[in-house]
Design a protein around this motif. Sequence first.
Motif, PDB file in Angstrom:
ATOM      1  N   MET A   1       0.838  -1.203   0.000  1.00 55.98           N
ATOM      2  CA  MET A   1       0.000   0.000   0.000  1.00 55.98           C
ATOM      3  C   MET A   1       0.866   1.244   0.000  1.00 55.98           C
ATOM      4  SD  MET A   1      -3.111   1.009   2.367  1.00 55.98           S
ATOM      5  CE  MET A   1      -4.272   0.735   1.056  1.00 55.98           C
ATOM      6  N   ALA A   2       1.882   1.213   0.871  1.00 53.28           N
ATOM      7  CA  ALA A   2       2.782   2.342   0.943  1.00 53.28           C
ATOM      8  C   ALA A   2       3.398   2.618  -0.418  1.00 53.28           C
ATOM      9  CB  ALA A   2       3.870   2.058   1.959  1.00 53.28           C
ATOM     10  N   LEU A   3       3.569   1.557  -1.174  1.00 54.63           N
ATOM     11  CA  LEU A   3       4.205   1.694  -2.472  1.00 54.63           C
ATOM     12  C   LEU A   3       3.297   2.396  -3.457  1.00 54.63           C
ATOM     13  CD1 LEU A   3       6.940   0.422  -3.189  1.00 54.63           C
ATOM     14  CD2 LEU A   3       5.618  -0.992  -4.723  1.00 54.63           C
ATOM     15  N   GLY A   4       1.988   2.201  -3.254  1.00 53.55           N
ATOM     16  CA  GLY A   4       1.039   2.838  -4.139  1.00 53.55           C
ATOM     17  C   GLY A   4       1.185   4.352  -4.093  1.00 53.55           C
ATOM     18  N   LEU A   5       1.771   4.823  -3.027  1.00 56.56           N
ATOM     19  CA  LEU A   5       1.916   6.263  -2.838  1.00 56.56           C
ATOM     20  C   LEU A   5       3.181   6.818  -3.491  1.00 56.56           C
ATOM     21  CD1 LEU A   5       1.440   6.107   1.039  1.00 56.56           C
ATOM     22  CD2 LEU A   5      -0.384   6.445  -0.603  1.00 56.56           C
ATOM     23  N   VAL A   6       3.999   5.919  -3.991  1.00 54.86           N
ATOM     24  CA  VAL A   6       5.350   6.316  -4.419  1.00 54.86           C
ATOM     25  C   VAL A   6       5.349   7.349  -5.547  1.00 54.86           C
ATOM     26  CG1 VAL A   6       7.318   5.406  -5.697  1.00 54.86           C
ATOM     27  CG2 VAL A   6       6.555   4.278  -3.632  1.00 54.86           C
ATOM     28  N   THR A   7       6.231   8.314  -5.405  1.00 54.47           N
ATOM     29  CA  THR A   7       6.335   9.350  -6.451  1.00 54.47           C
ATOM     30  C   THR A   7       7.488   9.059  -7.405  1.00 54.47           C
ATOM     31  OG1 THR A   7       7.662  10.616  -4.918  1.00 54.47           O
ATOM     32  CG2 THR A   7       5.324  11.160  -5.022  1.00 54.47           C
ATOM     33  N   GLN A   8       7.983  10.059  -8.011  1.00 55.65           N
ATOM     34  CA  GLN A   8       8.963   9.827  -9.076  1.00 55.65           C
ATOM     35  C   GLN A   8      10.406   9.835  -8.604  1.00 55.65           C
ATOM     36  OE1 GLN A   8       6.487  11.930  -9.279  1.00 55.65           O
ATOM     37  NE2 GLN A   8       5.331  11.566 -11.129  1.00 55.65           N
TER      38      GLN A   8
ATOM     39  N   GLY B   1      -2.014  -0.338  18.903  1.00 57.35           N
ATOM     40  CA  GLY B   1      -1.656  -0.089  17.502  1.00 57.35           C
ATOM     41  C   GLY B   1      -2.753   0.602  16.732  1.00 57.35           C
ATOM     42  N   ALA B   2      -4.007   0.179  16.921  1.00 57.10           N
ATOM     43  CA  ALA B   2      -5.090   0.748  16.120  1.00 57.10           C
ATOM     44  C   ALA B   2      -5.708   1.965  16.808  1.00 57.10           C
ATOM     45  CB  ALA B   2      -6.140  -0.319  15.840  1.00 57.10           C
ATOM     46  N   ILE B   3      -6.304   1.741  17.975  1.00 55.48           N
ATOM     47  CA  ILE B   3      -6.979   2.841  18.668  1.00 55.48           C
ATOM     48  C   ILE B   3      -5.953   3.902  19.083  1.00 55.48           C
ATOM     49  CG2 ILE B   3      -8.613   3.425  20.511  1.00 55.48           C
ATOM     50  CD1 ILE B   3      -9.698   1.264  18.719  1.00 55.48           C
TER      51      ILE B   3
ATOM     52  N   PHE C   1       3.262  11.929  11.762  1.00 56.34           N
ATOM     53  CA  PHE C   1       3.928  11.888  13.057  1.00 56.34           C
ATOM     54  C   PHE C   1       3.305  10.867  14.020  1.00 56.34           C
ATOM     55  CE2 PHE C   1       5.320  15.882  11.276  1.00 56.34           C
ATOM     56  CZ  PHE C   1       6.680  15.755  11.470  1.00 56.34           C
ATOM     57  N   SER C   2       2.288  10.138  13.542  1.00 55.72           N
ATOM     58  CA  SER C   2       1.791   9.018  14.339  1.00 55.72           C
ATOM     59  C   SER C   2       2.533   7.730  14.009  1.00 55.72           C
ATOM     60  CB  SER C   2       0.304   8.797  14.081  1.00 55.72           C
ATOM     61  OG  SER C   2      -0.406   9.959  14.357  1.00 55.72           O
ATOM     62  N   ALA C   3       3.273   7.735  12.905  1.00 51.27           N
ATOM     63  CA  ALA C   3       3.959   6.507  12.466  1.00 51.27           C
ATOM     64  C   ALA C   3       5.230   6.318  13.280  1.00 51.27           C
ATOM     65  CB  ALA C   3       4.285   6.605  10.975  1.00 51.27           C
ATOM     66  N   THR C   4       5.203   5.408  14.233  1.00 49.56           N
ATOM     67  CA  THR C   4       6.404   5.162  15.034  1.00 49.56           C
ATOM     68  C   THR C   4       7.415   4.376  14.212  1.00 49.56           C
ATOM     69  OG1 THR C   4       5.487   3.121  15.874  1.00 49.56           O
ATOM     70  CG2 THR C   4       5.165   5.075  17.210  1.00 49.56           C
ATOM     71  N   ASP C   5       8.639   4.367  14.707  1.00 49.02           N
ATOM     72  CA  ASP C   5       9.722   3.725  13.973  1.00 49.02           C
ATOM     73  C   ASP C   5       9.964   2.337  14.557  1.00 49.02           C
ATOM     74  OD1 ASP C   5      11.815   3.074  12.481  1.00 49.02           O
ATOM     75  OD2 ASP C   5      13.181   4.572  13.270  1.00 49.02           O
TER      76      ASP C   5
ATOM     77  N   ASP D   1       1.872   0.770  11.715  1.00 41.45           N
ATOM     78  CA  ASP D   1       2.173   1.041  10.311  1.00 41.45           C
ATOM     79  C   ASP D   1       0.932   0.909   9.462  1.00 41.45           C
ATOM     80  OD1 ASP D   1       3.864   1.111   7.767  1.00 41.45           O
ATOM     81  OD2 ASP D   1       2.759  -0.753   7.606  1.00 41.45           O
ATOM     82  N   ALA D   2       0.220  -0.209   9.662  1.00 40.74           N
ATOM     83  CA  ALA D   2      -0.995  -0.429   8.879  1.00 40.74           C
ATOM     84  C   ALA D   2      -1.963   0.724   9.100  1.00 40.74           C
ATOM     85  CB  ALA D   2      -1.635  -1.742   9.281  1.00 40.74           C
ATOM     86  N   THR D   3      -2.151   1.109  10.365  1.00 37.51           N
ATOM     87  CA  THR D   3      -3.098   2.177  10.676  1.00 37.51           C
ATOM     88  C   THR D   3      -2.691   3.485  10.012  1.00 37.51           C
ATOM     89  OG1 THR D   3      -3.239   1.117  12.820  1.00 37.51           O
ATOM     90  CG2 THR D   3      -4.414   3.178  12.556  1.00 37.51           C
ATOM     91  N   SER D   4      -1.411   3.841  10.149  1.00 37.52           N
ATOM     92  CA  SER D   4      -1.060   5.158   9.604  1.00 37.52           C
ATOM     93  C   SER D   4      -1.089   5.167   8.083  1.00 37.52           C
ATOM     94  CB  SER D   4       0.281   5.671  10.148  1.00 37.52           C
ATOM     95  OG  SER D   4       1.196   4.662  10.306  1.00 37.52           O
ATOM     96  N   VAL D   5      -0.778   4.031   7.469  1.00 33.04           N
ATOM     97  CA  VAL D   5      -0.862   3.999   6.014  1.00 33.04           C
ATOM     98  C   VAL D   5      -2.318   4.080   5.563  1.00 33.04           C
ATOM     99  CG1 VAL D   5      -0.383   2.627   3.971  1.00 33.04           C
ATOM    100  CG2 VAL D   5       1.352   2.873   5.716  1.00 33.04           C
ATOM    101  N   VAL D   6      -3.220   3.374   6.258  1.00 34.25           N
ATOM    102  CA  VAL D   6      -4.644   3.482   5.930  1.00 34.25           C
ATOM    103  C   VAL D   6      -5.115   4.914   6.123  1.00 34.25           C
ATOM    104  CG1 VAL D   6      -6.968   2.762   6.567  1.00 34.25           C
ATOM    105  CG2 VAL D   6      -5.141   1.113   6.580  1.00 34.25           C
TER     106      VAL D   6
END
Lengths: 562, 562
Positions: free
Chosen positions: A1-8, A119-121, A158-162, A190-195
């Motif tokens: 999914m993250a890849l779907g966002l990829v730019t140039q 992770g979700a809530i 900034f919700s996406a933790t490392d 990761d799933a949550t922030s990408v969604v």
Amino acid sequence: MALGLVTQHLARLGTLSATSDHASVVSINIFVALLCGCIVIGHLLEESRWINESITALVIGVCTGAVILLTTKGKSSHIFVFSEDLFFIYLLPPIIFNAGFQVKKKQFFRNFMTIMLFGAIGTLISFFTISLGAVALFRKMDIGSLDIGDFLAIGAIFSATDSVCTLQILNQDETPLLYSLVFGEGVVNDATSVVLFNAIQNFDLVHIDAIIILKFLANFGYLFLTSTLLGAFGGLLSAYIIKKLYIGRHSTDREVALMMLMAYLTYMLAELLDLSGILTVFFCGIVMSHYTWHNVTEGSRITTKHAFATLSFIAETFLFLYVGMDALDIEKWRFVSSRYGLEKGSIALHKHSCVFFCSPGKSVQISLILLGLVLVGRAAFVFPLSFLSNLTKKSPDDRIVLKQQVTIWWAGLMRGAVSIALAYNQFARSGHTQLRGNAIMITSTISVVLFSTVVFGLMTKPLLSFLLPHNAKHFSSMSSDPSTPKSLLLPLMENGQASEDEIGEHVARPSNLRLLLTKPTHTVHHHWRKFDNAFMRPVFGGRGFVPFVPGSSSAQSLHGWS
Amino acid sequence: MALGLVTQHLARLGTLSATSDHASVVSINIFVALLCGCIVIGHLLEESRWINESITALVIGVCTGAVILLTTKGKSSHIFVFSEDLFFIYLLPPIIFNAGFQVKKKQFFRNFMTIMLFGAIGTLISFFTISLGAVALFRKMDIGSLDIGDFLAIGAIFSATDSVCTLQILNQDETPLLYSLVFGEGVVNDATSVVLFNAIQNFDLVHIDAIIILKFLANFGYLFLTSTLLGAFGGLLSAYIIKKLYIGRHSTDREVALMMLMAYLTYMLAELLDLSGILTVFFCGIVMSHYTWHNVTEGSRITTKHAFATLSFIAETFLFLYVGMDALDIEKWRFVSSRYGLEKGSIALHKHSCVFFCSPGKSVQISLILLGLVLVGRAAFVFPLSFLSNLTKKSPDDRIVLKQQVTIWWAGLMRGAVSIALAYNQFARSGHTQLRGNAIMITSTISVVLFSTVVFGLMTKPLLSFLLPHNAKHFSSMSSDPSTPKSLLLPLMENGQASEDEIGEHVARPSNLRLLLTKPTHTVHHHWRKFDNAFMRPVFGGRGFVPFVPGSSSAQSLHGWS
């Protein structure tokens, strides 16, 4: 999914290496040499109380960036342009797969509900806190035009933790509960922030109503379920193929290669189907370590265990080095320093007249605000949700005490490459940071990532030893005594989770007999074991099927297989 | 050095993946799935007398190319464009490094002079034979404008044997002498053909005199020596670092990562310095297996042994799949079929009117001539040089008998990716095959590579069992008996060459005592052992320093180290 966002970005990378091929060979040389340097320095600093490997790599990256900046006379600071493709296609999969492969499954599934809650809530709470805070605080400042979508994106970024950094800071053997909570949360996060991020880019944000929120929740559920199933399917397929065909008969290498490639295939397939590749490959790792790993030859078992960890280690180091180098990207900082958005053509004019860090004040201000929001956003869900989670636990051992809550809060503060990738995606659509507001957001993201990784990271080890003194003492005694190297503490043949299962079977169960009846997670685990033994293991192999005798060669169990 | 020749293929690749990012994800998915398919099918065909893994991958590649050709309605047959960068930067290093790492060192160095004779002088003979043959035969045919440089390049292109294919066809354990001769020759051959190729592109070809030839020879000597030294230096450095810092104390993964990265660094450094990366990484592999491998923990030893083999295996399979897919590249064939060289613009007009394989006659004719030249060119040095080599050997056991000579001749006939890369470099400078002569040469090269790999490859196993029946029987009995899987024949802890050294020490030496005095290579080996034990091993580690006890953990030898 993250890849779907990829730019140039890849196009820029491609053009870059095509214009001077010699330069790309030089880049690879420098990069590989720096990686070697990171490994050696990381080894020398292993016993340090403050430094960890990510910080070493990050600092070396920034230093190299500065050197390159000086030698090229301010033209550029990085060797490669930050590429989301490189990150999502090559670096992230081995890291997350290895995490799934080495995770203590029992610990992970025992805390499954808490992990999902966090992770979700938790991510949603953090997202709303940061977005609202950003709207309230940035509206008054003069930082160019940011619309509602941008503010929501800031919340998601900034919700996406490392999760990578988490892996390095906490130790699975020392603090298993915290590790599984923080890391597990990171994977679901990761799933949550990408969604969230996708929702922000695709949904109609002006008319938010119940249907859109329901749609969003359904989307998240669908994503989580399908990603998990795909990962489990990939893992089971590899177990079945290796068991049925007994690939190890001819070649150990084929087994290892098949495991690697199948895991990667599930990740790429998830990306292709717009699912969360991270979730998929994580569950694929779990299934592979539960079934496939027990079907391969002894040589393959040792090899996969160490080789996956090594690949993950190299990818991690590479990643931090890369982020460190990218931090000094002069072009982005120049945009920030200029008063208004500039067109591409006029950059050239400013190239030599502009002083580095012309208006650092504003950028620092914004970075500090964002850091504050990150701190508050995380606190806003860790403490209330821990309280909620504790209400459901009957045994005091399973409760998350305040000190642990503080550790969880702290250990998830680091922001990493996922944030940078999302920020590039949102604020640098055309590959250039055309508007000043966008440029500021990108440089601020990088500042937050650098600061949180280095400063929060530096303080984590001391904080851990302060909050959880027992574990820290155990840790320091382990690493300071050279006669008991870490890798020899566990016999080579056992996988960690295998020995842990063993203990769970023979020691923990009798004493936990009453708990088993009263606690739902244990009941689920019990039924799962029965199902696993009755249906799954005969088909997909695994330790329960063929009795595990340490030191036995797979030739002895041959008759049971063929 | 090979990299110095690289053209703009990466740019095409970059553009390709930038134009549609979704497409590149699809490509990776298809490719990884095909790799998995190759592994499984290769496993199922393992016991076949004819097929080997390269042929499987090549055939799957061609079939996939055909399917893609049909589904895209003749637009393209490949997923990625053939990229020299991909080949030289990513695929070749692991293959050659692993070959050096796993090679039986004693066998290799015992035959060192013969290998050099075959690799250097032999390649030169083959080069002249093919060049002269091409001049004589192609001049009369109507294949566009080829100048003297092109003919010499053809000689260099078709003198480059495929060391990767050799590795798959011969087995080190069954035919150690032949393996070391053919493979060692292949490695030296690479250096020679790359030097030749560079000389052709840079030297003034019209005025060939003694000075240019001397310069050329000096260049070759310099290249060979510096490449070897760089590889040895890299290997020794890794051994020293790992021994001195005792990296395994903290982490097994760091050791493995460091070995991997240092090996890769020597390769890239060699490419940067315009040396032969293949020679460098090959010798780095030898030194690492002699010193570094004995300094690491037991877990790392097993891991490196299998992980390097696995990476090499994946790269090999990838390579053959890739060459197979590239073979049906429609654009190249269209150029051949058109009567004269076409400009880029006019291709579009012909795109749908042109039938595939319009004039196959000429291309087949040229490919057959080239195949004949390859056969003759190889025969022209294998038999005379074997005769010369036999003259220097006093023991009849060390002589190369006629059957072995035929095997050597046959096993080196395969042409592979190096030939394709060189052909692209010479005949497709602008990235497009503008002139008809050039296009014909590229398609012919691909035809020769496909034909030689598939047909010669298919016939190698039967030929081996016919010429060397003992080995073949040994081979078939090994693979047909499922109760003794190959990997279990040797205990896990011994590295193959370690056990061979052992035999060389305790069994072979007493009986060879007289030979030791009469034969120079043995004397060299004796002095090397003394030097190694006295000076090298105390500094760089290695088996001789710490007595090797099978099954002992490295903890026991700790006191000797720290």
